[in-house]
Every structure is written in structure tokens, then in C-alpha cells.
Design an enzyme around this catalytic site. Structure first.
Site, short mmCIF file in Angstrom:
data_model
loop_
_atom_site.label_atom_id
_atom_site.label_comp_id
_atom_site.label_asym_id
_atom_site.label_seq_id
_atom_site.Cartn_x
_atom_site.Cartn_y
_atom_site.Cartn_z
N GLY A 46 0.88 -1.17 0.00
CA GLY A 46 0.00 0.00 0.00
C GLY A 46 0.91 1.21 0.00
O GLY A 46 1.91 1.24 -0.70
N GLU A 47 0.62 2.17 0.83
CA GLU A 47 1.46 3.36 0.94
C GLU A 47 1.89 3.46 2.40
O GLU A 47 1.05 3.64 3.28
CB GLU A 47 0.69 4.59 0.49
CG GLU A 47 1.54 5.67 -0.14
CD GLU A 47 2.52 6.30 0.85
OE1 GLU A 47 3.72 6.38 0.52
OE2 GLU A 47 2.09 6.70 1.93
N SER A 48 3.17 3.32 2.66
CA SER A 48 3.64 3.19 4.05
C SER A 48 3.33 4.41 4.91
O SER A 48 2.94 4.25 6.07
CB SER A 48 5.14 2.88 4.08
OG SER A 48 5.89 3.91 3.48
N CYS A 78 6.06 -5.22 0.20
CA CYS A 78 6.20 -3.86 -0.31
C CYS A 78 6.15 -2.85 0.85
O CYS A 78 7.10 -2.76 1.62
CB CYS A 78 5.18 -3.60 -1.41
SG CYS A 78 5.59 -2.19 -2.46
N ARG A 104 12.51 3.72 0.29
CA ARG A 104 11.15 3.79 -0.26
C ARG A 104 11.16 4.18 -1.74
O ARG A 104 11.98 4.96 -2.18
CB ARG A 104 10.32 4.82 0.51
CG ARG A 104 10.10 4.45 1.96
CD ARG A 104 9.40 5.55 2.75
NE ARG A 104 8.17 5.93 2.12
CZ ARG A 104 7.82 7.21 1.89
NH1 ARG A 104 8.60 8.20 2.23
NH2 ARG A 104 6.68 7.47 1.32
N ILE A 132 5.62 -2.64 -7.61
CA ILE A 132 4.80 -1.44 -7.81
C ILE A 132 5.30 -0.37 -6.85
O ILE A 132 5.13 -0.50 -5.64
CB ILE A 132 3.31 -1.74 -7.57
CG1 ILE A 132 2.84 -2.87 -8.49
CG2 ILE A 132 2.48 -0.47 -7.76
CD1 ILE A 132 1.46 -3.39 -8.15
N ARG A 133 5.96 0.66 -7.39
CA ARG A 133 6.57 1.70 -6.55
C ARG A 133 7.33 1.04 -5.40
O ARG A 133 7.21 1.41 -4.24
CB ARG A 133 5.52 2.67 -6.01
CG ARG A 133 4.91 3.53 -7.08
CD ARG A 133 3.88 4.52 -6.54
NE ARG A 133 4.45 5.33 -5.48
CZ ARG A 133 3.76 5.78 -4.44
NH1 ARG A 133 2.49 5.50 -4.32
NH2 ARG A 133 4.35 6.51 -3.52
N HIS A 168 5.07 -7.81 -4.60
CA HIS A 168 3.71 -8.23 -4.25
C HIS A 168 3.49 -9.69 -4.67
O HIS A 168 3.04 -9.95 -5.79
CB HIS A 168 2.68 -7.36 -4.97
CG HIS A 168 2.62 -5.96 -4.48
ND1 HIS A 168 1.78 -5.56 -3.47
CD2 HIS A 168 3.32 -4.86 -4.85
CE1 HIS A 168 1.94 -4.27 -3.24
NE2 HIS A 168 2.88 -3.82 -4.06
N GLU A 170 1.17 -11.63 -3.69
CA GLU A 170 -0.27 -11.88 -3.79
C GLU A 170 -0.82 -11.55 -5.17
O GLU A 170 -1.91 -11.97 -5.53
CB GLU A 170 -1.02 -11.08 -2.71
CG GLU A 170 -1.15 -9.61 -2.95
CD GLU A 170 0.10 -8.76 -2.66
OE1 GLU A 170 0.01 -7.52 -2.78
OE2 GLU A 170 1.16 -9.31 -2.34
#
Length: 185
Positions: A46-48, A78, A104, A132-133, A168, A170
Site C-alpha cells: 500500500g502506501e507506508s 512492499c 522507499r 509497484i513503486r 507483491h 499476492e
């Protein structure tokens, strides 16, 4: 065995589906008290910084550290790997449960996201990584075991009951890392 998936932000539902596909009971962890009765916990991508903001105000840091200290296994993917690290660059809070430095968004912006085959000699075949990022593991301590690499760089590591992937799993239709968490918890 019951596995929890931190469900405050990010790709948590994909982890729930992966565990369900292999017959593992899961619980969506939205509050620290949801950790009761859980053997392992996924900290999803997600976004940490958003994850930290959403957990702010609840005793998450203490609860997650206590969960680990009491024998719970952890899998960070991630952004989850960022949350587990000893040090994060650029600086942000982290749990410090993995002796690693994480940078990051080290592979670039969303448009530079990619998939790649990973060298994973501890598994029966290479793994597919969806980045992804994604963060980059820039340093690991001596107790950290490298389980998979991308171009020689570590992308999947283990330290005791802590697993961390900068990708990721998953999203790659590969449940081997999820099965590893079952062995950790």
C-alpha cells in the site's frame, strides 16, 4: 491456524484471497485487539506513510512488537517490508523488527512498475515478482537470510519469524510465500 491481514489500507484483500485459496482461515485486522488468536500477520503493500497515519492514535507499534515477541510470525510485502525495517530512507517510523535498511520507492514511480523473474534458490522454482513503486533493501544485517534476488539484489528476506518482500507475491498467483508464513507462526 488463523492468519491476520492488516486491513487499514493497501492490498489486503488479495492476501485474504490467497490464504482462502489454500484453505487458511483469515481475519482482517483493523484494530490492535484483532490480533488475539492470530498466529501470523501480513503487513500488506500500500502506501507506508498512509498506513502509519491510519494507525496513528491506536497503540499499533506496541501491539505489533508484542505480537512478534509472543511468537507471532510476520510477512511484510512492499509497504509492509518498509514497516518492518530497522531504518527507512527517506526517514519515517518503522517497527525495527527486521535488521535492514529500506529505501522507499527506490525502483521509481508508478509508471516504472514492472514484473520480473526472481532467483529464489530456497524455493523449488523461481518466483515472479510484481514491483509497484517498490522499496529496495539497501543493507541487511548478519542475521538476515536472503531468500530471493533480482539482478543480485535481495528482494525477499527472512529474519527469524519475520519475512519481508519488496514485491507483491499476492498479485503473482504464487502462494509459496504465504505458505512460508504458516511455518513462521
Amino acid at each position: 491456524m488463523k492468519i491476520g491481514v492488516l486491513a487499514v489500507q493497501g492490498a489486503f484483500i488479495e492476501h485474504v484471497r490467497t490464504f482462502s485459496s489454500i484453505g487458511v482461515e483469515t481475519v482482517e485486522v483493523r484494530q490492535p485487539e484483532d490480533l488475539d488468536g492470530v498466529a501470523g500477520l501480513v503487513l500488506p503493500g500500500g502506501e507506508s506513510t498512509a498506513l502509519w497515519r491510519l494507525m496513528d492514535g491506536a497503540p499499533w507499534l506496541d501491539a505489533l512488537r508484542a505480537f512478534h515477541a509472543e511468537g507471532g510470525g510476520l510477512l511484510g510485502t512492499c509497504a509492509g517490508a518498509i514497516l518492518l525495517a530497522r531504518e527507512v530512507q527517506p526517514p519515517q517510523p518503522s517497527l525495527g523488527l527486521l535488521d535492514a535498511v529500506v529505501e522507499r520507492n527506490a525502483y521509481g514511480r508508478q509508471t516504472e512498475s514492472f514484473e520480473a523473474e526472481l532467483a529464489a534458490p530456497t524455493f523449488d522454482a523461481p518466483m515472479r515478482g510484481v514491483f509497484i513503486r517498490a522499496p529496495r533493501l539497501t543493507a541487511t544485517g548478519p542475521a538476515v537470510e536472503i531468500l530471493a534476488r533480482l539482478g543480485g539484489e535481495p528482494v525477499l528476506v527472512r529474519q527469524g519469524r519475520v519475512l519481508a518482500a519488496t514485491f507483491h507475491p499476492e498479485m503473482a498467483a504464487d502462494d509459496r510465500l504465504h505458505r512460508c508464513l504458516l511455518d513462521q507462526g
